[in-house]
Design an enzyme around this catalytic site. Structure first.
Site, PDB file in Angstrom:
ATOM      1  CE1 TYR A 165      -3.734   2.542   0.919  1.00 41.79           C
ATOM      2  CE2 TYR A 165      -1.942   3.563   2.148  1.00 41.79           C
ATOM      3  CZ  TYR A 165      -3.205   3.634   1.581  1.00 41.79           C
ATOM      4  OH  TYR A 165      -3.931   4.798   1.682  1.00 41.79           O
ATOM      5  CD  GLU A 253      -6.215   4.821  -0.902  1.00 45.04           C
ATOM      6  OE1 GLU A 253      -6.264   4.286   0.218  1.00 45.04           O
ATOM      7  OE2 GLU A 253      -7.224   5.147  -1.539  1.00 45.04           O
TER       8      GLU A 253
END
Length: 445
Positions: A165, A253
Site C-alpha cells: 500500500y 493512493e
C-alpha cells in the site's frame, strides 16, 4: 503551539458538527474521503477535491513515468468486443468505472449482477460489458443510490507476487506532504491499521526540498521491496510525488502497489484527488470531471459558485460566511436537529444566485424545513430577501421557512419579505430561530 483538535465534549451536549471540521483527520480516513455522509470533514473533502476515474488516473501516471499495466476503455458493448481482442493471452480483466471503492464486492441495481471487477475470457467481453454499461453499481461507499457505470476499463491479466500500500497526502502535523506505506496491500488501509498499527510506515516530505531519490528508496525498502524491485518501486514513488505536486493533488493512493511474478513493479489501482482551488491552472485535468458521478445538487450549486454540500439532516441552511454556516449547524445540533446541507452563499451573491440556492435546498426531498440565517456585512439583507422572494414566486414554497436577518439593510430586507405576503417566520434571535426550524422539521416528519 495551539491544539488543532476539537474542544473536549461537554457532558449532556451533542457533538459539534463544525468542530469535526477542524479535527486532525487521520490518514486512514483520508483514504476513504469519498464516503462522505458520515462526517462533515469528509464531506468537505469530497466537495473540494476533484476525483478522476481509475483509467484517467493511470493514464496520467503513465505520462509522468509511473509503471502501470496495459489498459483500454470502452463506452459501448461494440467497443468492448474490439478492445478485448487487443490484449495478449486468452483472458482479460474488466473493471467498471465509478468513483467509489468496493467495486469488486458491489452489485448492479438493475440486474443484480454481482461484482464490478472480473477476470474473463476475451470472447466474453460483450456479455460482461452488457451487464455493466448503463447500469448502476451499488457498493459500501455509494449507499443504496449507487453510481452510474458509463465506462468499463480493460486491463492486462497478470499474477501478483506481493501487494503493498502507498499513498501521498497533505499532513497538518508535518505541515506538508506525507508518504504512507505498508508491506500489506490489496485491502483497505483502515483494516490494515486496525489489525496492526505498526504495519503502517509514515515519511513526511519537506515541501521546499522535495522528495529525494534516497528518501524514495528508503520508503520502498520500508514497504518491503528488495534489490532491483526496490529501485523500480523508488522510481515510481518519485514520479508519483511529481504527480502529487505538479498536478495540485490532495491525495494519491495506490492499492495495491504490486510486485508481479514476471518481475515488474507496477501501480495496479489508484485513487487520486485534485484541489478544486487549482482548477485555473489544471484545466486539462479538471475538464475530465465526470459530473454523472457527483451529487446533482452540488453540480448545480457549482454553476453559481455556491459552497454547497449535501448532508443527512432535515433542516436546510442558507447562510452567508463559512463561520456562521458552521455555527448554524452546531446550534441546530445543540437544539436537537440536524443540518441537511452546508450552504454558504458568500459575499458576492446576487439575486439570481440566491434564487438558485433556494431552488437547490427546497428541491432536496430530505429537507423538512428551511432556515435562512444572514448576518449582513458584505452581503446585504435586501439582496437575500429579493432572491428568496423571487425564488418562492417561481417555484412556490412547499416547506416551512424560517428567516433571520441581521446587519446591513436589515430593515429593507424585512420589509421586502413582509410585503411579499409569503408565509415566512421571521425571528431575530439566533437560538429561537434555530429551535423553530428544528421544531418545524420534526412536525413535517
Amino acid at each position: 503551539s495551539a491544539s488543532t483538535g476539537p474542544p473536549p465534549p461537554v457532558p449532556g451536549r451533542p457533538p459539534l458538527v463544525a468542530a469535526a471540521m477542524f479535527a486532525a483527520v487521520p490518514f486512514i480516513r483520508a483514504a476513504a474521503a469519498n464516503s462522505r455522509r458520515g462526517a462533515l470533514a469528509g464531506a468537505l473533502g469530497a466537495r473540494r477535491h476533484l476525483s478522476l476515474h481509475e483509467y484517467q488516473s493511470l493514464a496520467l501516471f503513465q505520462d509522468f513515468g509511473v509503471a502501470v499495466p496495459k489498459i483500454a476503455v470502452a463506452h459501448s458493448v461494440t467497443e468492448a468486443t474490439e478492445i478485448a481482442k487487443g490484449f495478449p493471452g486468452d483472458e482479460v480483466v474488466i473493471k467498471t468505472q465509478v468513483l467509489a471503492g468496493g467495486r469488486g464486492l458491489g452489485h448492479f441495481k438493475e440486474n443484480n449482477f454481482q461484482g464490478g471487477v472480473h477476470i474473463i475470457k476475451k470472447d466474453k467481453a460483450a456479455e460482461f460489458a452488457e451487464k455493466m454499461l448503463g447500469k448502476t453499481l451499488v457498493t459500501k461507499q455509494t449507499g443504496a443510490a449507487g453510481k452510474p457505470c458509463n465506462v468499463v476499463m480493460f486491463a492486462e491479466k497478470f499474477q501478483i507476487k506481493t501487494e503493498k500500500y502507498f499513498a501521498i497526502l497533505m499532513d497538518r502535523g508535518s505541515g506538508g506532504p506525507i508518504m504512507i506505506g505498508s508491506k500489506t496491500g490489496g485491502t483497505s488501509i483502515e483494516d490494515i491499521a486496525a489489525k496492526d498499527p505498526s504495519a503502517i510506515v509514515k515519511s513526511p516530505v519537506d515541501i521546499m526540498e522535495g522528495l529525494s531519490s534516497a528518501q524514495a528508496k528508503e520508503m520502498a525498502v520500508k514497504m518491503g521491496f528488495e534489490g532491483a524491485k526496490a529501485d523500480a518501486a523508488a522510481v515510481s514513488i518519485e514520479n508519483l510525488y511529481k504527480v502529487f505536486i505538479e498536478c495540485d493533488c490532495t491525495m494519491v493512493e495506490i492499492n495495491p502497489f504490486a510486485e508481479l511474478t514476471d518481475g515488474r513493479v507496477i501501480v495496479c489501482d489508484a485513487k487520486v484527488g485534485f484541489d478544486d482551488n487549482a482548477e485555473f491552472r489544471q484545466m486539462a485535468i479538471h475538464d475530465k470531471r465526470d459530473m454523472s458521478q457527483e451529487d446533482p445538487q452540488e453540480v448545480e450549486a457549482k454553476k453559481y459558485d455556491l459552497n454547497y454540500i449535501k448532508l443527512d439532516g432535515s433542516v436546510a441552511c442558507m447562510v452567508n460566511g463559512a463561520g456562521l454556516a458552521m455555527s448554524t449547524m452546531d446550534l441546530l445540533a445543540l437544539v436537537g436537529g440536524s443540518p441537511a446541507n452546508f450552504l454558504d452563499v458568500g459575499g458576492a451573491a446576487n439575486k439570481d444566485t440566491i434564487c438558485a440556492a433556494f431552488k437547490i435546498i427546497q428541491g432536496d426531498p430530505d429537507v423538512k424545513s428551511i432556515f435562512i440565517n444572514i448576518f449582513g456585512g458584505i452581503m446585504r439583507c435586501d439582496v437575500i430577501a429579493d432572491g428568496v422572494v423571487a425564488a418562492v414566486k417561481e417555484v412556490g414554497l412547499s416547506k416551512p421557512l424560517i428567516v433571520r436577518l441581521v446587519g446591513t439593510n436589515v430593515e429593507q430586507g424585512k420589509k421586502i419579505i413582509q410585503e411579499s405576503g409569503l408565509d415566512v417566520m421571521a425571528i431575530s434571535d439566533f437560538t429561537e430561530a434555530a429551535k423553530k426550524a428544528v421544531e418545524m422539521a420534526k412536525l413535517a416528519k
